[in-house]
Design a protein around this motif. Structure first.
Motif, short mmCIF file in Angstrom:
data_model
loop_
_atom_site.label_atom_id
_atom_site.label_comp_id
_atom_site.label_asym_id
_atom_site.label_seq_id
_atom_site.Cartn_x
_atom_site.Cartn_y
_atom_site.Cartn_z
N ALA A 1 39.25 32.91 41.96
CA ALA A 1 38.75 34.02 41.15
C ALA A 1 37.33 34.33 41.58
O ALA A 1 36.49 33.42 41.70
CB ALA A 1 38.78 33.65 39.66
N LEU A 2 37.04 35.61 41.82
CA LEU A 2 35.73 36.03 42.31
C LEU A 2 35.06 36.94 41.30
O LEU A 2 35.70 37.84 40.74
CB LEU A 2 35.87 36.75 43.65
N GLY A 3 33.78 36.70 41.06
CA GLY A 3 33.05 37.54 40.12
C GLY A 3 31.78 36.85 39.67
O GLY A 3 31.18 36.06 40.39
N GLY A 4 31.38 37.15 38.44
CA GLY A 4 30.19 36.55 37.88
C GLY A 4 30.09 36.89 36.41
O GLY A 4 30.77 37.78 35.90
N GLY A 5 29.25 36.15 35.70
CA GLY A 5 28.96 36.44 34.31
C GLY A 5 30.16 36.35 33.39
O GLY A 5 31.08 35.57 33.59
N GLY B 1 32.58 38.50 32.84
CA GLY B 1 33.86 38.93 33.40
C GLY B 1 34.59 37.79 34.07
O GLY B 1 35.80 37.58 33.85
N LEU B 2 33.88 37.01 34.90
CA LEU B 2 34.51 35.87 35.56
C LEU B 2 34.91 34.82 34.54
O LEU B 2 35.98 34.20 34.67
CB LEU B 2 33.55 35.27 36.60
N SER B 3 34.10 34.61 33.53
CA SER B 3 34.46 33.64 32.49
C SER B 3 35.78 34.02 31.82
O SER B 3 36.61 33.16 31.52
CB SER B 3 33.34 33.56 31.44
N ALA B 4 35.98 35.31 31.58
CA ALA B 4 37.23 35.78 30.97
C ALA B 4 38.41 35.48 31.88
O ALA B 4 39.47 35.02 31.43
CB ALA B 4 37.15 37.27 30.68
N THR B 5 38.24 35.73 33.19
CA THR B 5 39.32 35.45 34.14
C THR B 5 39.63 33.97 34.19
O THR B 5 40.80 33.56 34.18
CB THR B 5 38.92 35.94 35.54
N LEU B 6 38.60 33.13 34.23
CA LEU B 6 38.81 31.69 34.32
C LEU B 6 39.46 31.15 33.05
O LEU B 6 40.33 30.26 33.11
CB LEU B 6 37.48 30.98 34.58
N SER B 7 39.07 31.68 31.90
CA SER B 7 39.68 31.24 30.64
C SER B 7 41.17 31.57 30.61
O SER B 7 41.95 30.85 29.98
CB SER B 7 38.97 31.92 29.45
N ALA B 8 41.56 32.65 31.29
CA ALA B 8 42.98 33.00 31.39
C ALA B 8 43.68 32.16 32.45
O ALA B 8 44.76 31.60 32.22
CB ALA B 8 43.12 34.49 31.72
N ALA C 1 44.27 30.05 49.59
CA ALA C 1 44.77 30.46 48.28
C ALA C 1 46.16 31.07 48.36
O ALA C 1 46.59 31.59 49.39
CB ALA C 1 43.80 31.45 47.64
N ASP C 2 46.86 31.01 47.24
CA ASP C 2 48.10 31.76 47.05
C ASP C 2 47.81 33.11 46.39
O ASP C 2 48.50 34.09 46.65
CB ASP C 2 49.08 30.97 46.20
N TRP C 3 46.79 33.12 45.52
CA TRP C 3 46.41 34.32 44.79
C TRP C 3 44.90 34.42 44.72
O TRP C 3 44.21 33.42 44.52
CB TRP C 3 46.98 34.29 43.35
N VAL C 4 44.39 35.64 44.87
CA VAL C 4 42.96 35.93 44.72
C VAL C 4 42.82 36.97 43.62
O VAL C 4 43.53 37.98 43.62
CB VAL C 4 42.35 36.44 46.03
N VAL C 5 41.91 36.73 42.69
CA VAL C 5 41.69 37.64 41.57
C VAL C 5 40.26 38.18 41.64
O VAL C 5 39.29 37.41 41.68
CB VAL C 5 41.92 36.95 40.21
N LEU C 6 40.13 39.51 41.63
CA LEU C 6 38.84 40.20 41.56
C LEU C 6 38.74 40.92 40.22
O LEU C 6 39.69 41.60 39.81
CB LEU C 6 38.70 41.21 42.68
N GLY C 7 37.59 40.78 39.56
CA GLY C 7 37.39 41.44 38.28
C GLY C 7 38.03 40.65 37.14
O GLY C 7 38.77 39.70 37.39
N ARG D 1 36.72 43.23 25.11
CA ARG D 1 36.71 41.92 25.76
C ARG D 1 38.14 41.49 26.01
O ARG D 1 39.03 41.75 25.20
CB ARG D 1 35.99 40.87 24.90
N HIS D 2 38.36 40.83 27.14
CA HIS D 2 39.71 40.39 27.48
C HIS D 2 40.11 39.17 26.66
O HIS D 2 39.32 38.25 26.48
CB HIS D 2 39.80 40.06 28.97
#
Length: 332
Positions: free
Chosen positions: A13-17, A19-26, A190-196, A297-298
């Motif tokens: 997972a690529l990002g910051g702040g 937004g990235l926290s939301a992706t990682l929590s998912a 990686a098998d999957w890359v997530v942006l945003g 918020r996601h």
């Protein structure tokens, strides 16, 4: 593409702040094989002060990513809260985050950026690894279009993030920064890359401007998922989902996007977004991924379910080059 171990795909997972926290929590609900690659251009707040005083990578977004991956136990949650705690005082410690100081202390003691972050991850029982996208601190510079039609330049992440004029292009300083080798390797494997999601010009697009990391994102056999924001922020005021996708393609025109996840409440013209997504090589998945409290918020569980839908939709054609019909758009 790396072998899927014990049914667990490898995600980056690529990002910051936030937004990235939301992706990682998912994503932590989807896999244990998880690497966060984090922007290192922050120049404000506690991170900016430490960066200026000690010449280190800004630790704030790295701290937030580690906190999002903490073990779901009293131990993990307690240490997460310690990392996120900010001092309040009339002195030099005011608004410094404990985690920022801890990360920088480990960097000084160990003399190694990755080792320091791995040690914090062990303390948290983190489900995954956190890496900076570049080996040196970066600056973001943006071209902006003023209301009178003139063009200006805004420099510094905090200034770009709050720019009131329309951003037309961003770049990094130094112009060709060295990527962190471990981050490049993670993308390659990686098998999957997530942006945003996240701040588009200061957290998402910068990953595409680090040459070696951008090259890895283009050549990896991993599928690429783009998660769109739920609403514009200051730096993307007036931009809809299609314009977000256009901005990404402007900075990386050859990057294939295999899937785009968007919330129906954030999209005015689904047909247009679907057409832009197809032009980028991908399929559009409409899912309600926002929280139920009405805030932009996601929701981690809803986003995890949407990402799982994408993964399951591609399982039958991984490596085959074919494209199956995407799952139907729903608000569920």
């Amino acid at each position: 593409m790396s072998p899927v171990r014990d049914g667990q795909p490898a995600f980056v997972a690529l990002g910051g702040g936030h937004g990235l926290s939301a992706t990682l929590s998912a994503l932590r609900r989807v896999t244990d094989r998880l690497t966060a690659v984090v922007t290192v251009a922050d120049d404000g707040g506690s991170s900016g002060r430490l960066r200026e005083e000690l010449g280190v990578l800004p630790p704030g977004d790295l701290r937030m990513a580690l906190s999002a991956l903490c073990d779901d136990s009293d131990w993990g949650r307690t240490w997460r809260d310690v990392l996120q705690h900010r001092f309040t005082s009339s002195g030099d410690l005011d608004r410094h985050a404990v985690g920022n100081l801890l990360i920088v202390a480990l960097w000084e003691l160990l003399g190694d950026t990755v080792d320091g972050l791995d040690w914090v991850g062990r303390l948290l029982g983190a489900r995954g690894r956190v890496l900076p996208m570049a080996a040196v601190p970066l600056e973001i510079e943006a071209d902006v279009e003023r209301p009178d039609g003139s063009v200006g330049v805004v420099r510094g992440q905090s200034h770009v993030a709050s720019a009131r004029d329309r951003i037309t292009h961003v770049r990094l300083l130094p112009e060709e920064p060295p990527a962190l080798p471990e981050a490049v390797a993670a993308v390659d494997e990686a098998d999957w890359v997530v942006l945003g999601p996240g701040s588009w010009y200061t957290s998402v697009i910068p990953h595409l401007l680090v040459p070696d990391l951008a090259a890895a994102l283009h050549r990896t056999s991993a599928r690429r998922i783009l998660v769109l924001n739920l609403s514009p922020d200051a730096e993307t005021a007036g931009m809809g989902p299609c314009e977000h996708l256009d901005a990404l393609r402007q900075h990386a025109p050859d990057l294939r996007v295999d899937a785009v996840i968007a919330d129906p409440g954030s999209v005015d013209d689904v047909d247009e977004l679907e057409e832009r997504t197809r032009a980028a090589g991908g399929r559009l998945l409409m899912r309600q991924v926002r929280r139920g409290d009405g805030t932009p918020r996601h929701d981690p569980l809803r986003l995890a379910a949407a990402i799982s839908d994408v993964v399951e939709g591609f399982l039958g054609d991984v490596g085959a080059g074919s494209r199956r019909t995407p799952p139907p758009a729903t608000g569920a």
